[in-house]
Design a protein around this motif. Structure first.
Motif, mmCIF file in Angstrom:
data_model
loop_
_atom_site.group_PDB
_atom_site.id
_atom_site.type_symbol
_atom_site.label_atom_id
_atom_site.label_comp_id
_atom_site.label_asym_id
_atom_site.label_seq_id
_atom_site.Cartn_x
_atom_site.Cartn_y
_atom_site.Cartn_z
ATOM 1 N N ALA A 108 0.866 -1.170 0.000
ATOM 2 C CA ALA A 108 0.000 0.000 0.000
ATOM 3 C C ALA A 108 0.909 1.228 0.000
ATOM 4 C CB ALA A 108 -0.923 -0.008 1.212
ATOM 5 N N VAL A 109 1.126 1.797 -1.179
ATOM 6 C CA VAL A 109 2.085 2.901 -1.334
ATOM 7 C C VAL A 109 1.362 4.205 -1.042
ATOM 8 C CG1 VAL A 109 3.699 4.039 -2.897
ATOM 9 C CG2 VAL A 109 3.356 1.559 -3.041
ATOM 10 N N ASN A 110 1.662 4.765 0.122
ATOM 11 C CA ASN A 110 0.924 5.910 0.633
ATOM 12 C C ASN A 110 1.545 7.249 0.263
ATOM 13 O OD1 ASN A 110 2.877 4.670 2.533
ATOM 14 N ND2 ASN A 110 2.633 6.631 3.589
ATOM 15 N N GLY A 111 2.729 7.255 -0.292
ATOM 16 C CA GLY A 111 3.387 8.515 -0.640
ATOM 17 C C GLY A 111 4.572 8.233 -1.536
ATOM 18 N N MET A 126 0.666 -7.760 -5.161
ATOM 19 C CA MET A 126 -0.185 -6.716 -5.721
ATOM 20 C C MET A 126 0.186 -5.387 -5.079
ATOM 21 S SD MET A 126 -3.951 -8.557 -5.931
ATOM 22 C CE MET A 126 -4.657 -7.180 -6.835
ATOM 23 N N VAL A 127 0.153 -4.323 -5.883
ATOM 24 C CA VAL A 127 0.518 -2.992 -5.395
ATOM 25 C C VAL A 127 -0.661 -2.053 -5.585
ATOM 26 C CG1 VAL A 127 2.147 -1.070 -5.532
ATOM 27 C CG2 VAL A 127 2.918 -3.403 -6.079
ATOM 28 N N LEU A 128 -1.127 -1.479 -4.476
ATOM 29 C CA LEU A 128 -2.094 -0.388 -4.524
ATOM 30 C C LEU A 128 -1.347 0.892 -4.172
ATOM 31 C CD1 LEU A 128 -5.233 -1.818 -2.653
ATOM 32 C CD2 LEU A 128 -4.551 -2.111 -5.033
ATOM 33 N N ALA A 129 -1.759 2.010 -4.762
ATOM 34 C CA ALA A 129 -1.092 3.278 -4.458
ATOM 35 C C ALA A 129 -2.116 4.383 -4.302
ATOM 36 C CB ALA A 129 -0.101 3.645 -5.561
ATOM 37 N N ALA A 130 -1.869 5.257 -3.344
ATOM 38 C CA ALA A 130 -2.685 6.456 -3.192
ATOM 39 C C ALA A 130 -2.479 7.356 -4.406
ATOM 40 C CB ALA A 130 -2.292 7.199 -1.918
ATOM 41 N N GLU A 172 12.576 10.734 -14.054
ATOM 42 C CA GLU A 172 11.310 11.467 -14.005
ATOM 43 C C GLU A 172 10.378 10.868 -12.950
ATOM 44 O OE1 GLU A 172 7.955 9.918 -16.953
ATOM 45 O OE2 GLU A 172 9.741 10.551 -18.067
ATOM 46 N N THR A 173 9.503 11.687 -12.435
ATOM 47 C CA THR A 173 8.551 11.243 -11.429
ATOM 48 C C THR A 173 7.336 10.636 -12.106
ATOM 49 O OG1 THR A 173 9.265 12.942 -9.866
ATOM 50 C CG2 THR A 173 7.077 11.995 -9.525
ATOM 51 N N LEU A 174 6.958 9.434 -11.658
ATOM 52 C CA LEU A 174 5.798 8.749 -12.208
ATOM 53 C C LEU A 174 4.680 8.786 -11.181
ATOM 54 C CD1 LEU A 174 4.993 7.014 -14.740
ATOM 55 C CD2 LEU A 174 5.529 5.014 -13.347
ATOM 56 N N GLY A 175 3.567 9.432 -11.518
ATOM 57 C CA GLY A 175 2.428 9.495 -10.619
ATOM 58 C C GLY A 175 1.711 8.161 -10.532
ATOM 59 N N ALA A 176 0.880 8.020 -9.511
ATOM 60 C CA ALA A 176 0.201 6.745 -9.288
ATOM 61 C C ALA A 176 -0.728 6.385 -10.436
ATOM 62 C CB ALA A 176 -0.572 6.796 -7.972
ATOM 63 N N ALA A 177 -1.468 7.370 -10.974
ATOM 64 C CA ALA A 177 -2.371 7.084 -12.089
ATOM 65 C C ALA A 177 -1.581 6.631 -13.317
ATOM 66 C CB ALA A 177 -3.215 8.320 -12.417
ATOM 67 N N GLU A 190 -8.032 6.663 -4.168
ATOM 68 C CA GLU A 190 -7.990 7.957 -3.495
ATOM 69 C C GLU A 190 -7.216 7.831 -2.184
ATOM 70 O OE1 GLU A 190 -8.921 10.660 -4.962
ATOM 71 O OE2 GLU A 190 -9.638 9.467 -6.661
ATOM 72 N N ASP A 191 -6.511 8.886 -1.815
ATOM 73 C CA ASP A 191 -5.618 8.843 -0.654
ATOM 74 C C ASP A 191 -6.314 8.326 0.603
ATOM 75 O OD1 ASP A 191 -4.047 10.127 -2.534
ATOM 76 O OD2 ASP A 191 -3.205 11.542 -1.097
ATOM 77 N N ASN A 192 -7.475 8.875 0.903
ATOM 78 C CA ASN A 192 -8.173 8.495 2.131
ATOM 79 C C ASN A 192 -8.681 7.060 2.100
ATOM 80 O OD1 ASN A 192 -7.750 11.047 3.218
ATOM 81 N ND2 ASN A 192 -9.743 11.823 2.565
ATOM 82 N N ASP A 193 -8.795 6.501 0.909
ATOM 83 C CA ASP A 193 -9.327 5.143 0.764
ATOM 84 C C ASP A 193 -8.244 4.069 0.824
ATOM 85 O OD1 ASP A 193 -11.837 6.248 0.429
ATOM 86 O OD2 ASP A 193 -11.761 6.188 -1.760
ATOM 87 N N LEU A 194 -6.977 4.462 0.741
ATOM 88 C CA LEU A 194 -5.910 3.465 0.619
ATOM 89 C C LEU A 194 -5.882 2.456 1.763
ATOM 90 C CD1 LEU A 194 -3.431 2.383 -0.939
ATOM 91 C CD2 LEU A 194 -2.037 3.975 0.421
ATOM 92 N N PRO A 195 -5.887 2.883 3.038
ATOM 93 C CA PRO A 195 -5.834 1.871 4.108
ATOM 94 C C PRO A 195 -6.989 0.889 4.044
ATOM 95 C CG PRO A 195 -5.362 4.065 4.987
ATOM 96 C CD PRO A 195 -5.857 4.265 3.585
ATOM 97 N N ARG A 196 -8.192 1.392 3.794
ATOM 98 C CA ARG A 196 -9.358 0.502 3.743
ATOM 99 C C ARG A 196 -9.292 -0.433 2.537
ATOM 100 N NH1 ARG A 196 -12.922 3.987 2.946
ATOM 101 N NH2 ARG A 196 -13.405 3.556 0.770
ATOM 102 N N GLU A 197 -8.921 0.110 1.390
ATOM 103 C CA GLU A 197 -8.858 -0.704 0.177
ATOM 104 C C GLU A 197 -7.787 -1.789 0.297
ATOM 105 O OE1 GLU A 197 -10.736 -0.743 -2.450
ATOM 106 O OE2 GLU A 197 -11.908 1.098 -2.265
#
Length: 275
Positions: A108-111, A126-130, A172-177, A190-197
């Motif tokens: 869970a990549v939070n930042g 599996m990798v989820l990211a905010a 270069e910086t790669l955004g989560a999207a 979405e950032d606030n959803d990351l822990p729950r997801e």
């Protein structure tokens, strides 16, 4: 819920999910040797912990992991042998422990995930990211070295050579999207959803046939470096063994009975060859 504090690393176990958190937010979870030693001990513990059927790896604060602690590396008297040891005994050991975890692992990549932090994140199944998370390859452009911690394997496998080279050479910086669109991560949330997801995903996986999930990981990794004939043979041999086990018996019985299978009674097998 059971929370255990060990200075740099925390572990929370809830409903068969173990959440491992890098806890040095003031340094964006850049990892120095004491922190790495604790991370490795935690990963070793999770291999053996029968309470845990799925693992989440995440960071505290604004960063997932900013890679290795540059100040520590700069202070090394013999940088060549020092970096070798940090990689061999530390980072590479951590990656191998994640990849051999006898249960599914979710990052869970939070930042910010930079340098070795990218490799650490991509070690998971599996990798989820905010949405605000960022992935950066700092090795070549900033430090004059090649990417390590598995980045030269993970990135080309996920994105293809051209896009991987672009990231590694330009920094270069790669955004989560963008990372999701290029196949580097499973999902951007979405950032606030990351822990729950992340917890929901890990909890769902924890209810599944853990041995089969681990064998899927092995088969996919093997398939990336083998031909079709070898893949067919590996699938045949693995399924012949799995079909003789309790999860297949439960799955087929549940299918016939038209009910949801209960895989949670099967023991978790840790077949690590490197301890």
């Amino acid at each position: 819920m059971d929370a255990i504090e060990r200075d740099w690393i925390t572990l929370d176990v809830s409903d068969a999910v173990g959440t491992l958190t890098l806890s040095a937010p003031d340094q964006l979870n850049a990892i120095h040797k004491p922190m790495m030693d604790q991370l490795i001990r935690r990963l070793e513990d999770l291999h053996e912990d029968e309470r845990v059927r799925a693992v989440i790896v995440t960071g505290s604060g604004r960063g997932f992991c900013a890679g290795a602690h540059v100040g520590e590396m700069a202070a090394l008297e013999d940088k060549g042998s020092g970096i070798y040891k940090l990689l061999h005994d530390g980072w590479n050991r951590a990656v191998r422990l994640i990849r051999s975890m006898p249960k599914p692992v979710v990052s869970a990549v939070n930042g910010i995930a930079a340098g070795g932090g990218v490799g650490l994140a991509l070690s998971a199944d599996m990798v989820l990211a905010a949405r605000s998370a960022r992935f950066i390859q700092v090795f070549g452009p900033k430090l004059g070295v090649i990417p390590d911690v598995g980045n030269t394997w993970f990135l080309p496998q996920a994105m293809g050579r051209a896009k991987a080279m672009q990231l590694m050479l330009t920094g270069e910086t790669l955004g989560a999207a963008q990372a999701e669109n290029r196949g580097l991560i499973a999902r951007c949330v979405e950032d606030n959803d990351l822990p729950r997801e992340a917890f929901t995903l890990a909890h769902d996986l924890s209810r599944g046939p853990i041995e089969a999930f681990v064998e899927i990981r092995k088969a996919v990794d093997k398939g990336l470096t083998s031909n079709l004939e070898q893949a067919l043979d590996h699938e045949r041999d693995t399924n012949a063994r799995l079909c003789a086990g309790p999860d297949f018996a439960e799955g087929t019985s549940a299918f016939v009975d038209k009910r949801k299978p209960d895989f949670t009674r099967s023991p978790i097998q840790d077949d690590r060859t490197e301890r």
